[in-house]
Design a protein around this motif. Sequence first.
Motif, PDB file in Angstrom:
ATOM      1  N   ARG A 158       0.860  -1.186   0.000  1.00 27.40           N
ATOM      2  CA  ARG A 158       0.000   0.000   0.000  1.00 27.40           C
ATOM      3  C   ARG A 158       0.890   1.227   0.000  1.00 27.40           C
ATOM      4  O   ARG A 158       1.744   1.362   0.859  1.00 27.40           O
ATOM      5  CB  ARG A 158      -0.873  -0.030   1.257  1.00 27.40           C
ATOM      6  CG  ARG A 158      -1.812   1.157   1.369  1.00 27.40           C
ATOM      7  CD  ARG A 158      -3.116   0.760   1.998  1.00 27.40           C
ATOM      8  NE  ARG A 158      -3.850  -0.150   1.117  1.00 27.40           N
ATOM      9  CZ  ARG A 158      -4.976  -0.755   1.482  1.00 27.40           C
ATOM     10  NH1 ARG A 158      -5.491  -0.558   2.667  1.00 27.40           N
ATOM     11  NH2 ARG A 158      -5.596  -1.562   0.641  1.00 27.40           N
ATOM     12  N   THR A 159       0.716   2.107  -0.976  1.00 24.87           N
ATOM     13  CA  THR A 159       1.537   3.322  -1.028  1.00 24.87           C
ATOM     14  C   THR A 159       0.611   4.529  -1.163  1.00 24.87           C
ATOM     15  O   THR A 159      -0.594   4.390  -1.416  1.00 24.87           O
ATOM     16  CB  THR A 159       2.497   3.317  -2.246  1.00 24.87           C
ATOM     17  OG1 THR A 159       1.753   3.660  -3.429  1.00 24.87           O
ATOM     18  CG2 THR A 159       3.152   1.947  -2.428  1.00 24.87           C
ATOM     19  N   ALA A 160       1.220   5.705  -1.023  1.00 22.90           N
ATOM     20  CA  ALA A 160       0.429   6.938  -1.137  1.00 22.90           C
ATOM     21  C   ALA A 160      -0.150   7.093  -2.540  1.00 22.90           C
ATOM     22  O   ALA A 160      -1.161   7.758  -2.739  1.00 22.90           O
ATOM     23  CB  ALA A 160       1.303   8.144  -0.791  1.00 22.90           C
ATOM     24  N   LEU A 161       0.490   6.462  -3.532  1.00 24.67           N
ATOM     25  CA  LEU A 161      -0.005   6.560  -4.907  1.00 24.67           C
ATOM     26  C   LEU A 161      -1.140   5.584  -5.162  1.00 24.67           C
ATOM     27  O   LEU A 161      -1.958   5.792  -6.058  1.00 24.67           O
ATOM     28  CB  LEU A 161       1.134   6.251  -5.882  1.00 24.67           C
ATOM     29  CG  LEU A 161       2.251   7.267  -5.973  1.00 24.67           C
ATOM     30  CD1 LEU A 161       3.401   6.707  -6.785  1.00 24.67           C
ATOM     31  CD2 LEU A 161       1.741   8.552  -6.602  1.00 24.67           C
ATOM     32  N   GLY A 162      -1.160   4.496  -4.390  1.00 29.31           N
ATOM     33  CA  GLY A 162      -2.132   3.425  -4.613  1.00 29.31           C
ATOM     34  C   GLY A 162      -1.452   2.092  -4.343  1.00 29.31           C
ATOM     35  O   GLY A 162      -0.243   2.035  -4.108  1.00 29.31           O
ATOM     36  N   ASP A 163      -2.211   1.007  -4.380  1.00 27.42           N
ATOM     37  CA  ASP A 163      -1.638  -0.321  -4.165  1.00 27.42           C
ATOM     38  C   ASP A 163      -0.789  -0.701  -5.368  1.00 27.42           C
ATOM     39  O   ASP A 163      -1.171  -0.424  -6.511  1.00 27.42           O
ATOM     40  CB  ASP A 163      -2.745  -1.357  -3.987  1.00 27.42           C
ATOM     41  CG  ASP A 163      -3.522  -1.131  -2.689  1.00 27.42           C
ATOM     42  OD1 ASP A 163      -3.018  -0.369  -1.833  1.00 27.42           O
ATOM     43  OD2 ASP A 163      -4.618  -1.690  -2.548  1.00 27.42           O
ATOM     44  N   GLY A 164       0.340  -1.370  -5.097  1.00 26.99           N
ATOM     45  CA  GLY A 164       1.179  -1.722  -6.232  1.00 26.99           C
ATOM     46  C   GLY A 164       2.287  -2.683  -5.874  1.00 26.99           C
ATOM     47  O   GLY A 164       2.432  -3.109  -4.727  1.00 26.99           O
ATOM     48  N   HIS A 165       3.040  -3.052  -6.896  1.00 27.61           N
ATOM     49  CA  HIS A 165       4.179  -3.964  -6.753  1.00 27.61           C
ATOM     50  C   HIS A 165       5.452  -3.231  -7.164  1.00 27.61           C
ATOM     51  O   HIS A 165       5.495  -2.603  -8.221  1.00 27.61           O
ATOM     52  CB  HIS A 165       3.997  -5.192  -7.655  1.00 27.61           C
ATOM     53  CG  HIS A 165       2.830  -6.051  -7.284  1.00 27.61           C
ATOM     54  ND1 HIS A 165       2.917  -7.068  -6.372  1.00 27.61           N
ATOM     55  CD2 HIS A 165       1.537  -6.019  -7.693  1.00 27.61           C
ATOM     56  CE1 HIS A 165       1.727  -7.656  -6.234  1.00 27.61           C
ATOM     57  NE2 HIS A 165       0.873  -7.028  -7.030  1.00 27.61           N
ATOM     58  N   PHE A 166       6.484  -3.366  -6.320  1.00 26.57           N
ATOM     59  CA  PHE A 166       7.797  -2.823  -6.680  1.00 26.57           C
ATOM     60  C   PHE A 166       8.542  -3.863  -7.508  1.00 26.57           C
ATOM     61  O   PHE A 166       8.612  -5.031  -7.126  1.00 26.57           O
ATOM     62  CB  PHE A 166       8.609  -2.495  -5.424  1.00 26.57           C
ATOM     63  CG  PHE A 166       8.081  -1.314  -4.664  1.00 26.57           C
ATOM     64  CD1 PHE A 166       8.484  -0.024  -4.983  1.00 26.57           C
ATOM     65  CD2 PHE A 166       7.159  -1.481  -3.635  1.00 26.57           C
ATOM     66  CE1 PHE A 166       7.996   1.071  -4.285  1.00 26.57           C
ATOM     67  CE2 PHE A 166       6.660  -0.392  -2.935  1.00 26.57           C
ATOM     68  CZ  PHE A 166       7.076   0.887  -3.258  1.00 26.57           C
TER      69      PHE A 166
END
Length: 362
Positions: A158-166
């Motif tokens: 969960r990031t400030a930009l939205g859910d995602g994968h690094f």
Amino acid sequence: MTAPSLGPSPTPSPALATPERLASFEGRPVGPPTLGPDAVNQPMIRHWVEAMGDENPVYVDEDAARGAGFSGVVAPATMLQAWVMRGYRASMEAERLRAQGPPEGPIDAYEELFSLLDHDGFTSVVATDCQQSYARPVVPGDRLAVTSVIETVSAMKRTALGDGHFVTTRMDYTDQHGAEVATMRFRILRFRPRAPAAAEAAAEAAAEAAATEAAATEAAATEGRRPLRPRPAITQDNAFFFEGARQGRLLIQRCRSCGVLRHPPRPACPECRSLECDSVESSGRGAVFSFVVVHHPQVPSFEYPLPVAVIELEEGTRLVADLVGVAPSDVHIGMAVVADMVTLDDELTLPMFRPAPRSGGA
Ligand code: ZN
């Protein structure tokens, strides 16, 4: 195995980017090794450091380099990627082939991975960080090659930009003897863009009461709404600027020791090296110092054609900002402009500039 469909899917089902599937990409090479078209050489180094304004003599002066403990001139660490870049013509050729449609035959690991992530709605991308480590300095005569491997694909975060994968790609640079020279890790976040809160609310309202005229109107209002603008990277140095913008104030960083103004914000004064700073509020008046009109590549959160200018404020500092309230064909260097603090969403207000009203009335 069938190729997953490309492009965003608002209600993906079933999910393709399962943890097991994502983990299977770790360690997979991205294409064949790339050999640099030219050996590391002094002319390219010289052009680079002059363009960068880097006056460190170890890049151009043998004696200075030896005096600093090197065996001779070294290439700037920041040039690492430059030695293996494919160049303008090859890039244009790749663009041309891409425009003709998907390639025949097997797709590479990146395309496969990003298709999965696209399918599950992780359609946006932002580069997060890049780390380099060196086994030895790069020196003239080196012929570098690079191999790229997908090193890690993170679990969903969960990031400030939205859910995602690094996704971390490791690039191993070797010399003409196959010996290790440097390693670079480049990390991106593939994320699911967050809908604006108002749009989410409108979409929910529309779903609950699709039969009512009010809901239909709201749904129509939601359609065509642009995704949020990319978030600026807020640091302890520039936070005041964006906070000021939220308050409708265009702020300029000021050295507390010598009073010199500077932009973009940074930790130390370029004049006196003081680390003490505060800020002053700009009048918002300035002139177009330079500008471009962006047509491509297009990002869905912006409208095109998009005039973007370097504005020279009357206080003397310059900043990059969008131009509004003017046809792109009417923008010209020297045009008098005034700042307009534009609130784009709940989190983001940015200065934009519009043509200054003519003074004097008549
Ligand atoms: Zn100073």
